[in-house]
Design a protein around this motif. Structure first.
Motif, mmCIF file in Angstrom:
data_model
loop_
_atom_site.group_PDB
_atom_site.id
_atom_site.type_symbol
_atom_site.label_atom_id
_atom_site.label_comp_id
_atom_site.label_asym_id
_atom_site.label_seq_id
_atom_site.Cartn_x
_atom_site.Cartn_y
_atom_site.Cartn_z
ATOM 1 N N VAL A 122 -2.596 0.961 0.432
ATOM 2 C CA VAL A 122 -3.051 -0.516 0.565
ATOM 3 C C VAL A 122 -4.168 -0.442 1.633
ATOM 4 N N TYR A 123 -4.477 0.812 2.161
ATOM 5 C CA TYR A 123 -5.780 0.776 3.255
ATOM 6 C C TYR A 123 -7.006 1.255 2.652
ATOM 7 N N ASN A 134 5.928 -7.692 3.903
ATOM 8 C CA ASN A 134 5.319 -6.266 3.717
ATOM 9 C C ASN A 134 4.656 -6.156 5.018
ATOM 10 N N ALA A 135 3.999 -6.672 5.605
ATOM 11 C CA ALA A 135 3.381 -6.717 7.013
ATOM 12 C C ALA A 135 4.297 -5.986 7.992
ATOM 13 N N PRO A 186 1.825 -3.787 -3.072
ATOM 14 C CA PRO A 186 1.820 -5.237 -3.475
ATOM 15 C C PRO A 186 0.920 -5.282 -4.641
ATOM 16 N N ALA A 230 5.107 -2.534 7.139
ATOM 17 C CA ALA A 230 3.863 -1.536 7.168
ATOM 18 C C ALA A 230 3.928 -1.126 8.768
ATOM 19 N N THR A 231 4.288 -2.185 9.788
ATOM 20 C CA THR A 231 4.130 -1.910 10.998
ATOM 21 C C THR A 231 5.232 -1.557 11.716
ATOM 22 N N ALA A 285 5.866 4.392 12.363
ATOM 23 C CA ALA A 285 5.113 3.587 11.381
ATOM 24 C C ALA A 285 3.618 4.013 11.401
ATOM 25 N N GLY A 286 3.025 4.687 12.257
ATOM 26 C CA GLY A 286 1.586 4.859 12.083
ATOM 27 C C GLY A 286 1.228 6.289 11.482
ATOM 28 N N GLU A 287 2.139 7.093 11.607
ATOM 29 C CA GLU A 287 2.253 8.443 10.853
ATOM 30 C C GLU A 287 2.108 8.087 9.232
ATOM 31 N N ALA A 293 2.010 5.143 7.695
ATOM 32 C CA ALA A 293 0.737 4.506 7.281
ATOM 33 C C ALA A 293 -0.442 5.377 7.026
ATOM 34 N N TRP A 294 -0.664 6.359 7.725
ATOM 35 C CA TRP A 294 -1.486 7.354 7.689
ATOM 36 C C TRP A 294 -1.373 8.264 6.416
ATOM 37 N N TYR A 311 -1.234 -6.674 2.390
ATOM 38 C CA TYR A 311 -0.010 -6.679 1.934
ATOM 39 C C TYR A 311 0.575 -7.564 0.599
ATOM 40 N N PRO A 365 -10.095 -3.307 2.205
ATOM 41 C CA PRO A 365 -10.584 -2.181 1.530
ATOM 42 C C PRO A 365 -10.797 -2.563 0.192
ATOM 43 N N THR A 367 -1.962 -0.348 12.099
ATOM 44 C CA THR A 367 -0.756 -0.064 12.951
ATOM 45 C C THR A 367 -0.932 -0.160 14.339
ATOM 46 N N LYS A 400 -0.567 9.259 16.381
ATOM 47 C CA LYS A 400 -0.877 8.458 15.320
ATOM 48 C C LYS A 400 -0.136 7.020 15.247
ATOM 49 N N ASP A 401 0.856 6.786 16.283
ATOM 50 C CA ASP A 401 1.876 5.817 16.276
ATOM 51 C C ASP A 401 1.522 4.800 17.341
ATOM 52 N N GLN A 404 -1.066 9.766 -3.470
ATOM 53 C CA GLN A 404 -2.219 10.642 -3.652
ATOM 54 C C GLN A 404 -2.567 10.645 -5.285
#
Lengths: 308, 308, 308, 308
Positions: free
Chosen positions: A307-308, A235-236, A271, A239-240, A247-249, A251-252, B308, B271, B240, B91-92, A301
């Protein structure tokens, strides 16, 4: 207040994102993918409590493409010690397009992670070494995970991919030049393209990947697929590094581990709670399903999950 | 079974990782950092329930360095619309060393994310535009967040950083050449280095960052620091892109959003549960605290926490 | 005052550079090259007036390797219009190692020039398209140019190169992915490695390349090999791209168009005056013969010749 | 048969290339350059026998820009030992745009050659160290070389360049971060931009650079400017690195050492025979004068001159 998860909620989300499908671009590097109707749209969710919800074209099969990279990694994790895998492939985001050779050359043939093409090819090379019939084995295993007996490869897609294999062949040969590819290139490419050509529906994908939300256990299997620790690790990685350069976008916006494919499918995991599969063939510039990412963002939403 | 969180547990973790501190390398590009004792080791945890635990040198202040990049981002999120920020910084994950100019040139002066130097410099440039006294404002705000009145800049460190500012000056000028840097380079670098030179202890950091575990609310402040959605977004970015090139490795091992600094500090967030700060000055090759990452990994396992 | 060119002068130059051979490193990526004695040292000069001078091991054959890239380019210039060639390969120095894929990917599969591996592979691909038996044709042509009937391929070297073909296969496949490689990769690689495995002596090489000093005409052939304009163009390409990454350094020190191979051979040209071949297997870091470059530098100074 | 060199020949060449000027693009990064009329076109030739020919706008002054990089190098060669210079800057083509930082970072702040911006800035840094008044010294020296007393800097251009100095400042700071830049960045940039802002005509440039065709001696000066060996070296550098990314293309088409500037000027040398200067402000994509290169190509063909 988070909404209740049910078919109607999923259906309303699809309605909301449907216009986006028109803005993206269906993958067209092989005819078999190019001819998929761009307005297909489906979503399915399986919860750890045993419920499954679905909407739209959730029961129509499509080419899962790079979503299979998670499957091949997990298969390899069962055949190799941790150190054996991670000395040949890294765990970090690449920051580069999924099929670039630039970083691979600079880093001496060790791919950044198993979810870019180079990394998945190394994993397939490892499976070729340890499995007597890697294609058959994958098929049996996916049928087991999904509980669906007739899942199969789209051999037309696999053959077509192989005919357009030049870039992946270049990647494999470059790794071979650094000693990080051991088997016959053509054989491994054939396996790789077959894995990419697995045909599955959103409903089947959500069921298949549910073990990632259940600490490694599929509900209908006696044996764990992987350990709880390995589950967190996969999963990690998703996520990355699961969404190519975005990946960042992702996750965001979505806040879940996920893995996409150029067939327009995305698998995501909350998870301890649920697995999700979404499908819309039109892609954004990074190669991720445009409406698919948006559907996951809205779902996250509406049910208040991240997860964050 | 997950263990109970208390001072003794933290203390036992520090004992376990202490030998690692000898394998890393204290940052030595400026004397003020080089002379910090390599055997310093501290950890602090604040829970959303109001408990705080600490062990080792948790109450000794150190230079928080890049941990401040989270603070400047959050400060900017309060002064700018979302679109204004993210048209100037991505963001990446970058997949590159934190101070590289290669990607920045190829991508026309838009930094990949706000946690590499280039991105943080853009954020500081934005703060300079909107704040009348950016250094004073940051100080007041950190004192408010931490509830500690005497937090201050280590001006010797800030001055020393400025004397070794060449690489960061190159980054700022390169962005200026692409029109993505608006204020005087020297002025913004001075602010940037002051933020890096904030002196805080693990206990103070854990307290300061607790709002990221509490959907944006600090327990002692009436007003939310940021919204719940923004909180998820900041945590996603930390997950990330918070650990330089090793975001994937850190997610794999620790499984929490985190941000490190070359002073040897790391802040991590579970979190809805807790904020954590750890400090050990000896760094690994990617610039992250060697014993610090290990301590977080063990803590995550012992208390059974991972996103995760 | 420039010295008189004769065997004795060449011999004295070899004595001067002999110690350098010990500082370089014989190419060892294939056994057939690795086992060549590192102390071999030869030089030969042919003047446009018909004189030939030689010293040392000038009559011993070795693997000409990348020197053959000039031959395949000239062969292609006779089979293709100018525009056909230069739309598929550039004319500028690469500034990168000879076998790098980085630039090739960034520039969409169009190699910088025909003297790096990628460029020579494109040329071989073109020869495969237009020649019915490219290997036999090259052999016949080189025998004609040199006037030596028993020049042949070292098939052991060619076979051995093919077994270590991974990097070049990666380059070919990458170009194929961009549509800049038309024939079967294995077939073209086989041709390419045979060309590299041509066995020739310094005396034979100097004779073979004399046409580049004679505006395209070999003294013993009725037909011109190429036109005077084409001759200047090939010499210009050798001057700017003939010595891997060290074209500038070589121009600076020697001041002649030249092309080197990892077998330790270098061919150089003084237009309107002479062709030169030198051989010493120990290489510098850029892959050029260490003593060979030095011998050319001294020769240039002693006879007062430089194109600049 | 080569044609006779005279004003009429030069004039006919200008007529032939005049239409090309409309296809290029006048440099517009600063107003002072952007407002130069795109249809200006001039050429001048000085022979080692003392003749000078000219046509078109050969007596109108323009901003020589990067042509000055040859002057600053030669000035430095008179103030520093060879080793001192070449440990700080290389001699090889860069294969990259003239103002790129990518290679500079990868190669630890050592520029590839003195004719890209980074290399010229290092040379200016060295001049700043050894000369008490580098700007005044350059001016005196150019006046001496050209024999024209009123040559001067276009201070409006210099000031304007400085206002757009961001990219060059980034380059200088990056080199400073690697220890390869010793003086104040602003001071050296000011010198650098003044050198670029030298105003000279084709006739003056041809006269100034005649020493490169005369083994280092200017006809009207008692002392040699540089030695014959240094002259060959400078010409070699111009041949391999003088035309930005297009050194190979220029060698192929024109076959002479040359150096261009974004003001549209190019200086070329036929060693032992003549120096040439051409001016047409409209540039090609690599930043070289479009009509200027074409004029040199035609001239080379008509008079049958090429170094290759």
């Amino acid at each position: 207040m988070a909404l209740m998860l049910d078919d109607a909620l999923l259906s309303s989300i699809l309605d909301e994102v449907r216009p986006l499908a028109r803005l993206g671009k269906v993958a067209d590097y092989i005819p078999a993918l190019a001819e998929v109707a761009g307005d297909k749209l489906g979503i399915a969710v399986c919860t750890v409590d045993g419920d499954c919800f679905a909407a739209g074209d959730a029961h129509e099969r499509f080419s899962i493409q790079s979503v299979s990279k998670v499957l091949s990694l997990v298969l390899a994790m069962g055949r190799y010690d941790e150190a054996e895998i991670w000395q040949r492939v890294g765990k970090d985001p690449s920051g580069q397009p999924f099929n670039s050779l630039v970083q691979l050359e600079l880093e001496q043939g060790k791919p950044r992670n198993p979810f870019i093409n180079a990394g998945a090819l190394v994993i397939c090379d490892m499976l070729q070494t340890r499995l007597s019939a890697p294609r058959q084995r994958m098929l049996e295993w996916v049928r087991q995970l999904s509980g669906v007996e007739d899942i199969s490869y789209d051999t037309r897609v696999a053959r077509s991919e192989f005919e357009h294999a030049a870039r992946n062949a270049a990647i494999a040969w470059l790794m071979k030049s650094f000693g990080n590819f051991h088997n016959d290139v053509t054989t491994v490419l054939q396996n790789y393209f077959h894995y990419c050509a697995l045909k599955m529906s959103c409903a089947e994908l959500a069921k298949t990947f549910l073990f990632l939300a259940r600490q490694g256990r599929a509900p209908h299997l006696a044996e764990p697929v992987i350990s709880p620790l390995q589950t967190r690790q996969v999963n990690a990685l998703m996520a990355t590094s699961g969404m190519y350069e975005n990946a960042g976008e992702f996750a965001w916006r979505v806040g879940m581990p996920g893995k996409s494919g150029v067939g327009g499918g995305i698998v995501a995991v909350v998870p301890h709670e649920m697995s999700i599969a979404v499908w819309s063939p039109a892609l954004d510039n990074a190669g991720n399903s445009l409406a698919g990412v948006a559907a996951l963002e809205i779902l996250a939403q509406k049910i208040g999950r991240s997860v964050y």
